[in-house]
Design an enzyme around this catalytic site. Structure first.
Site, PDB file in Angstrom:
ATOM      1  N   ASP A  12      -7.434  -2.249   4.071  1.00 25.97           N
ATOM      2  CA  ASP A  12      -6.583  -1.820   2.975  1.00 25.97           C
ATOM      3  C   ASP A  12      -5.750  -3.051   2.600  1.00 25.97           C
ATOM      4  OD1 ASP A  12      -4.970  -0.204   1.238  1.00 25.97           O
ATOM      5  OD2 ASP A  12      -3.497  -0.027   2.844  1.00 25.97           O
ATOM      6  N   ASP A  14      -2.218  -3.105   0.434  1.00 25.89           N
ATOM      7  CA  ASP A  14      -0.768  -2.904   0.472  1.00 25.89           C
ATOM      8  C   ASP A  14      -0.313  -2.381   1.829  1.00 25.89           C
ATOM      9  OD1 ASP A  14      -0.511  -3.678  -2.202  1.00 25.89           O
ATOM     10  OD2 ASP A  14      -0.865  -1.644  -2.925  1.00 25.89           O
TER      11      ASP A  14
END
Length: 279
Positions: A12, A14
C-alpha cells in the site's frame, strides 16, 4: 540484481511507504482543510479528491506547487533501505493504492525508488490542457459496480490481488506474496492471500483492527509492524524465511535425485558370481 526468488511484495502507499495520507497532506499543506472537511460527508473519497483538485486549480494553485508539497512528504528513514534491499534480493515489488498516479509517481521519483516497482495500481491522475489535475476512479463505478461490498466504489484491492495471482499462475510462477498495508481497504486483499503468503498489517491501524476481530479468516501468516524500522526488520525476516525454505526444498530435491541415481546404479551393476558356483 539477484536471481528472482519468486517473492512478490505488494505495498500500500499512504501510511505504509510514506508516513501520512498523501491526499490529506496536499489539502492541508495548501490550506484547503476546512473545505475538504465540509465536503467529506457528501461524496465518495475519490470523487472528493477530484473536486478538491478543481478547487485548488480555481484558486490558482499549480501542478508544480502540488508537486513541491509532495516532495516534502514525511517518510521513515528505514523504508527506502527496506525497499532497496528487497529488490536487491530478487523480490518483485508492486504498489496497490487508493491515491493517484501523479501523487505516487512524484513522490517515488523524488525519493529515487521508482525504478524498483514493476507495477503501480492506483487511480489515474492526469493533468488536462488547463493545467488542472483530474483524478479518475481506478474502477469506473459510474458504469458498473466492482461487486465488492467491503471496498470503496472506485477500487477493490482484493480484485487487483486476484488479478496479480492469476497472472503469476498463467506465467507458470509459484510465487509467494507479502502484502503490506494499513487501511480498511487493505482488509479485502488480506482475505484473498493463500496459506503460503504473508500479511503485514500496520499495528493499531484499521486493517490490523479488522484482522484482529477474526484472525482465522486470513489464511496467510500475519506479522504486524509499527513503523519503518519495524517494517524493514520483519520484511527482511520473512524474505529470509522464504528463501531458506526454498533452498531447503531445492536441496531435498537434489538429494532425492542423487539417491535415486545411486539406487539405480546398484540395481543395474553386474553381479560377479564365483566360477565354482556356476552350474
Amino acid at each position: 540484481m539477484a536471481k528472482n526468488n519468486n517473492i512478490v511484495i505488494v505495498f500500500d502507499f499512504d501510511k505504509t511507504i510514506i508516513d501520512v495520507d498523501s491526499d490529506n497532506w496536499v489539502v492541508d499543506e495548501l490550506g484547503f482543510t476546512d473545505l475538504f472537511n465540509q465536503l467529506l460527508p457528501t461524496m465518495p473519497w475519490n470523487s472528493l479528491m477530484n473536486r478538491m483538485m478543481k478547487e485548488l486549480h480555481d484558486h490558482g494553485k499549480t501542478i508544480e506547487e502540488i508537486k513541491q508539497v509532495l516532495r516534502r512528504i514525511p517518510i521513515h528513514p528505514r523504508v527506502i533501505p527496506a525497499i532497496k534491499s528487497a529488490h536487491a534480493l530478487g523480490c518483485e515489488l508492486r504498489i496497490v493504492s487508493d491515491a493517484n498516479t501523479l501523487f505516487i509517481e512524484t513522490i517515488i521519483e523524488h525519493l529515487g525508488i521508482g525504478e524498483f516497482f514493476s507495477e503501480i495500481n492506483t487511480n489515474p491522475g492526469l493533468v488536462d490542457e488547463q493545467g488542472r489535475l483530474i483524478v479518475s476512479p481506478y474502477h469506473d463505478f459510474t458504469k458498473s459496480s466492482h461487486g465488492c461490498s467491503r471496498c470503496p466504489p472506485n477500487m477493490c484491492k482484493g480484485l487487483i490481488i486476484d488479478r496479480i495471482q492469476a497472472s503469476l499462475t498463467k506465467e507458470g510462477k509459484t510465487s509467494k506474496m507479502i502484502y503490506l498495508g494499513d487501511g480498511a481497504g487493505d482488509y479485502c486483499p488480506s482475505l484473498g492471500l493463500k496459506a503460503e503468503d504473508y500479511m503485514m498489517p500496520r499495528k493499531n491501524f484499521p486493517v490490523w483492527d479488522l484482522i484482529s476481530q477474526n484472525p482465522m479468516l486470513v489464511k496467510a501468516t500475519v506479522r504486524d509492524w509499527t513503523d519503518g524500522e519495524d517494517m524493514e526488520r520483519i520484511l527482511m525476516e520473512i524474505i529470509n524465511e522464504i528463501m531458506s525454505s526454498e533452498e531447503g526444498e531445492e536441496n531435498d530435491k537434489m538429494l532425492s535425485s542423487e539417491n535415486c541415481k545411486i539406487s539405480v546404479g546398484i540395481v543395474h551393476e553386474p553381479i560377479q558370481v564365483p566360477l565354482n558356483l556356476v552350474k
